[in-house]
Design an enzyme around this catalytic site. Structure first.
Site, PDB file in Angstrom:
ATOM      1  N   GLU A   1      64.088  43.021  -1.884  1.00 58.56           N
ATOM      2  CA  GLU A   1      65.340  43.780  -2.023  1.00 58.56           C
ATOM      3  C   GLU A   1      65.812  43.818  -3.469  1.00 58.56           C
ATOM      4  O   GLU A   1      65.925  42.780  -4.122  1.00 58.56           O
ATOM      5  CB  GLU A   1      66.434  43.132  -1.159  1.00 58.56           C
ATOM      6  CG  GLU A   1      67.811  43.761  -1.333  1.00 58.56           C
ATOM      7  CD  GLU A   1      68.867  43.187  -0.386  1.00 58.56           C
ATOM      8  OE1 GLU A   1      68.746  42.016   0.008  1.00 58.56           O
ATOM      9  OE2 GLU A   1      69.806  43.932  -0.043  1.00 58.56           O
TER      10      GLU A   1
ATOM     11  N   ASP B   1      72.770  41.617  -4.563  1.00 58.60           N
ATOM     12  CA  ASP B   1      72.113  41.373  -3.275  1.00 58.60           C
ATOM     13  C   ASP B   1      70.603  41.493  -3.463  1.00 58.60           C
ATOM     14  O   ASP B   1      70.072  42.603  -3.498  1.00 58.60           O
ATOM     15  CB  ASP B   1      72.655  42.421  -2.278  1.00 58.60           C
ATOM     16  CG  ASP B   1      72.112  42.240  -0.874  1.00 58.60           C
ATOM     17  OD1 ASP B   1      71.403  41.260  -0.620  1.00 58.60           O
ATOM     18  OD2 ASP B   1      72.409  43.117  -0.022  1.00 58.60           O
TER      19      ASP B   1
ATOM     20  N   ARG C   1      60.710  40.214   3.045  1.00 55.70           N
ATOM     21  CA  ARG C   1      61.615  41.306   2.640  1.00 55.70           C
ATOM     22  C   ARG C   1      61.677  41.287   1.113  1.00 55.70           C
ATOM     23  O   ARG C   1      61.604  40.211   0.501  1.00 55.70           O
ATOM     24  CB  ARG C   1      63.016  41.121   3.240  1.00 55.70           C
ATOM     25  CG  ARG C   1      64.014  42.202   2.816  1.00 55.70           C
ATOM     26  CD  ARG C   1      65.292  42.279   3.669  1.00 55.70           C
ATOM     27  NE  ARG C   1      66.118  41.093   3.607  1.00 55.70           N
ATOM     28  CZ  ARG C   1      66.202  40.186   4.563  1.00 55.70           C
ATOM     29  NH1 ARG C   1      65.512  40.317   5.685  1.00 55.70           N
ATOM     30  NH2 ARG C   1      66.979  39.122   4.430  1.00 55.70           N
TER      31      ARG C   1
ATOM     32  N   HIS D   1      65.537  47.015  10.737  1.00 56.75           N
ATOM     33  CA  HIS D   1      66.796  47.290  10.037  1.00 56.75           C
ATOM     34  C   HIS D   1      66.629  48.488   9.112  1.00 56.75           C
ATOM     35  O   HIS D   1      65.525  49.013   8.950  1.00 56.75           O
ATOM     36  CB  HIS D   1      67.283  46.048   9.273  1.00 56.75           C
ATOM     37  CG  HIS D   1      66.329  45.506   8.236  1.00 56.75           C
ATOM     38  ND1 HIS D   1      66.155  46.111   7.012  1.00 56.75           N
ATOM     39  CD2 HIS D   1      65.515  44.417   8.244  1.00 56.75           C
ATOM     40  CE1 HIS D   1      65.282  45.396   6.311  1.00 56.75           C
ATOM     41  NE2 HIS D   1      64.865  44.376   7.035  1.00 56.75           N
TER      42      HIS D   1
ATOM     43  N   HIS E   1      78.127  45.159   1.762  1.00 52.48           N
ATOM     44  CA  HIS E   1      77.884  46.390   2.536  1.00 52.48           C
ATOM     45  C   HIS E   1      79.068  47.291   2.190  1.00 52.48           C
ATOM     46  O   HIS E   1      80.100  47.248   2.833  1.00 52.48           O
ATOM     47  CB  HIS E   1      77.814  46.099   4.031  1.00 52.48           C
ATOM     48  CG  HIS E   1      76.590  45.302   4.408  1.00 52.48           C
ATOM     49  ND1 HIS E   1      76.369  44.818   5.660  1.00 52.48           N
ATOM     50  CD2 HIS E   1      75.519  44.911   3.673  1.00 52.48           C
ATOM     51  CE1 HIS E   1      75.208  44.153   5.687  1.00 52.48           C
ATOM     52  NE2 HIS E   1      74.688  44.198   4.489  1.00 52.48           N
TER      53      HIS E   1
ATOM     54  N   TYR F   1      58.473  41.717   9.680  1.00 53.94           N
ATOM     55  CA  TYR F   1      58.743  40.428  10.321  1.00 53.94           C
ATOM     56  C   TYR F   1      57.845  40.315  11.547  1.00 53.94           C
ATOM     57  O   TYR F   1      57.979  41.104  12.489  1.00 53.94           O
ATOM     58  CB  TYR F   1      60.224  40.347  10.734  1.00 53.94           C
ATOM     59  CG  TYR F   1      61.146  40.796   9.611  1.00 53.94           C
ATOM     60  CD1 TYR F   1      61.570  39.913   8.625  1.00 53.94           C
ATOM     61  CD2 TYR F   1      61.550  42.139   9.515  1.00 53.94           C
ATOM     62  CE1 TYR F   1      62.382  40.342   7.586  1.00 53.94           C
ATOM     63  CE2 TYR F   1      62.355  42.579   8.479  1.00 53.94           C
ATOM     64  CZ  TYR F   1      62.773  41.676   7.512  1.00 53.94           C
ATOM     65  OH  TYR F   1      63.573  42.110   6.470  1.00 53.94           O
TER      66      TYR F   1
ATOM     67  N   ASP G   1      95.804  21.619   5.586  1.00 61.02           N
ATOM     68  CA  ASP G   1      96.164  21.543   4.158  1.00 61.02           C
ATOM     69  C   ASP G   1      95.108  22.123   3.206  1.00 61.02           C
ATOM     70  O   ASP G   1      95.248  22.007   1.989  1.00 61.02           O
ATOM     71  CB  ASP G   1      96.452  20.093   3.722  1.00 61.02           C
ATOM     72  CG  ASP G   1      97.785  19.609   4.263  1.00 61.02           C
ATOM     73  OD1 ASP G   1      98.542  20.452   4.784  1.00 61.02           O
ATOM     74  OD2 ASP G   1      98.059  18.404   4.164  1.00 61.02           O
TER      75      ASP G   1
ATOM     76  N   GLU H   1      65.605  47.654   0.487  1.00 60.25           N
ATOM     77  CA  GLU H   1      65.189  46.377   1.052  1.00 60.25           C
ATOM     78  C   GLU H   1      64.331  46.483   2.309  1.00 60.25           C
ATOM     79  O   GLU H   1      64.719  46.018   3.379  1.00 60.25           O
ATOM     80  CB  GLU H   1      66.410  45.512   1.345  1.00 60.25           C
ATOM     81  CG  GLU H   1      67.531  46.208   2.127  1.00 60.25           C
ATOM     82  CD  GLU H   1      68.681  45.238   2.433  1.00 60.25           C
ATOM     83  OE1 GLU H   1      68.421  44.154   2.943  1.00 60.25           O
ATOM     84  OE2 GLU H   1      69.843  45.597   2.147  1.00 60.25           O
TER      85      GLU H   1
ATOM     86  N   HIS I   1      69.570  37.141   9.798  1.00 59.07           N
ATOM     87  CA  HIS I   1      70.793  36.559   9.236  1.00 59.07           C
ATOM     88  C   HIS I   1      70.755  35.030   9.283  1.00 59.07           C
ATOM     89  O   HIS I   1      71.770  34.376   9.542  1.00 59.07           O
ATOM     90  CB  HIS I   1      72.032  37.092   9.969  1.00 59.07           C
ATOM     91  CG  HIS I   1      72.253  38.554   9.726  1.00 59.07           C
ATOM     92  ND1 HIS I   1      72.985  39.348  10.571  1.00 59.07           N
ATOM     93  CD2 HIS I   1      71.823  39.364   8.738  1.00 59.07           C
ATOM     94  CE1 HIS I   1      73.001  40.595  10.102  1.00 59.07           C
ATOM     95  NE2 HIS I   1      72.296  40.632   8.999  1.00 59.07           N
TER      96      HIS I   1
ATOM     97  N   ASP J   1      67.395  35.543   0.457  1.00 63.82           N
ATOM     98  CA  ASP J   1      68.265  36.721   0.313  1.00 63.82           C
ATOM     99  C   ASP J   1      69.600  36.191  -0.180  1.00 63.82           C
ATOM    100  O   ASP J   1      70.337  35.569   0.586  1.00 63.82           O
ATOM    101  CB  ASP J   1      68.395  37.430   1.666  1.00 63.82           C
ATOM    102  CG  ASP J   1      69.230  38.700   1.592  1.00 63.82           C
ATOM    103  OD1 ASP J   1      69.950  38.903   0.584  1.00 63.82           O
ATOM    104  OD2 ASP J   1      69.181  39.489   2.562  1.00 63.82           O
TER     105      ASP J   1
END
Ligand code: GLY
Ligand code: MN
Ligand code: MN
Length: 439
Positions: free
Chosen positions: A409, A272, A407, A351, A362, A389, A40, A385, A244, A261
């Protein structure tokens, strides 16, 4: 959320797409389906980005048909009929008449009648553009409509000969943002920047990652941005090394950095932003050293975002600065050329330096044209970005570096001269971050 992009602009986009379509063709595009979360309860509805781009129409159970040259109207919407009883429970429906009056469609019909009407519109068209293969249920519906036409060939019906993916034409259009789109994206960037500032100011030892996530959501909602553009990442300490990470449930520790992020979505447009800052408000010497490298890489990459540079140039610029920085800090051996050639930087930076940004975080659009990187042009929006790491279990480096993830960005739009930063409202130099947090 009201749409501020003018109705006229949606009509112009439809016109432009029709001008690019083959003669004698039809394009068919469905709204996003509603999805069940649990019994529901539905997931909050989010319109399909392509459908949003061409219609600005925010309801599910709708289909757009673009039929160049159709005498009774080229831009046709099928949507739910108005129904006072249903609207009492579930809220206002625009209805076919409203779709013509308020959204500028040439013609509109109840969605309940689509199986009776749409095959007749497809009949006689040689080519059908639609999101081929995106949703098996919709693929089946298209096949059903074609079957209706094929069943009538003996009465002289002409079924289309070609089914073509719509995305190629449409996604190239979406890559170039209009002034109205940039205005919405700038607003989204501004709200997200304010949210990051709030999270920075409220970070404290003893708090949890989700406390900062709550601060972000508070600011997004306060400005009417009811959704994030993607699940927020709030990673304290070594969690910042998980690209992530969305668990956001660990305690924040003095002496650790926290990587956030996060960006809101406004009128379906994404922002972003990533910032990395010390829980205590003061960077340690190792954190400072790595942070300065990432920041220098980000500045170098932003400098490379300008017309006539190609898509990969910002990435190459960032990569050079990051790799040289790792060598200078003793984290990588060898020369810059060797490290770039053998990709020994990869354990620390795995990345890309960015992606297109727009209705999707993206966003769509080709990064290469044939074998060549896409040349940047005014109106293209992208993120910048870079990051570093140092995995907590990386025994190749001294222990003092381990578990630091950074990071930075921002969202930029290519302009005639270079680029405009849409997210500069949140500090990123060490001095400015420490000053804001001390405030
Ligand atoms: N937040 C997703 C990304 O930065 O690409
Ligand atoms: Mn991001
Ligand atoms: Mn991003």
């Amino acid at each position: 959320m009201a749409v501020t992009i003018p109705v006229k602009e949606f009509a112009e986009r439809r016109r432009k797409l029709m001008d690019r379509m083959a003669p004698d063709s039809i394009a068919i595009l469905p709204a996003a389906p509603e999805r069940v979360r649990n019994r529901d309860v539905l997931h909050p509805f989010r319109q399909d980005s392509d459908f949003q781009y061409l219609t600005g129409f925010g309801e599910p159970e709708a289909v757009l048909a673009l039929i160049p040259g159709r005498e009774h109207g080229e831009a046709v919407l099928f949507c739910k009929e108005r129904n006072p009883e249903k609207e009492l429970w579930d809220g206002f429906l625009v209805g076919p008449e409203g779709a013509i009056e308020r959204y500028g469609f040439d013609d509109a019909f109840p969605i309940a009648d689509i199986d009776d009407i749409l095959p007749g519109m497809i009949e006689g068209r040689s080519r059908v553009y639609y999101p081929l293969g995106k949703d098996p249920a919709f693929d089946n519906r298209v096949m059903d409509w074609l079957k209706v036409i094929r069943s009538k060939v003996r009465s002289g019906a002409h079924p289309p000969g070609e089914l073509v993916a719509l995305e190629h034409l449409l996604h190239d259009m979406r890559l170039y943002k209009s002034a109205a789109e940039i205005k919405v994206m700038a607003k989204a960037g501004q709200i997200s920047a304010e949210a990051h500032c709030r999270a920075m100011k409220r970070a404290r030892q003893g708090g949890y990652e989700y406390n900062l996530e709550a601060e972000l959501i508070h600011t997004f909602m306060e400005h009417g941005a009811r959704s994030t553009a993607y699940p927020s990442i709030v990673g304290g300490g070594a969690n910042g090394c998980i690209l992530h990470y969305i668990e956001n449930a660990a305690p924040l520790k003095d002496g650790d950095l926290v990587l956030i992020d996060a960006g809101c979505e406004l009128e379906c447009y994404a922002s972003d932003i990533t910032r990395t800052f010390p829980v205590s408000g003061k960077f340690s010497p190792e954190q400072k050293a790595l942070y300065e490298v990432v920041l220098a890489a980000q500045y170098a990459a932003i400098d490379a975002v300008k017309p006539d540079n190609h898509w990969n140039q910002p990435h190459e610029a960032a990569l050079k600065v990051l790799t040289q920085g790792l060598i200078d800090l003793g984290l990588l051996a060898g020369t810059l050329d060797d490290a770039l050639a053998n990709e020994s930087y990869k354990p620390f930076f795995m990345h890309r330096t960015g992606h297109w940004l727009g209705l999707d975080v993206h966003d769509v659009g080709d990064y290469k044209v044939g074998d060549a990187w896409r040349v940047l042009e005014p109106g293209m929006a992208l993120t910048v970005e870079p990051g570093l790491y140092i995995a907590p279990d990386n025994t190749d480096v001294e222990p003092r570096w381990r578990g630091i993830g950074i990071r930075i960005e921002d969202d930029v739009v290519v302009t005639k001269e270079g680029c405009r930063n849409l997210t500069e409202g949140v500090p990123k130099t060490i001095a400015d971050i420490e000053a804001l947090m001390a405030d």
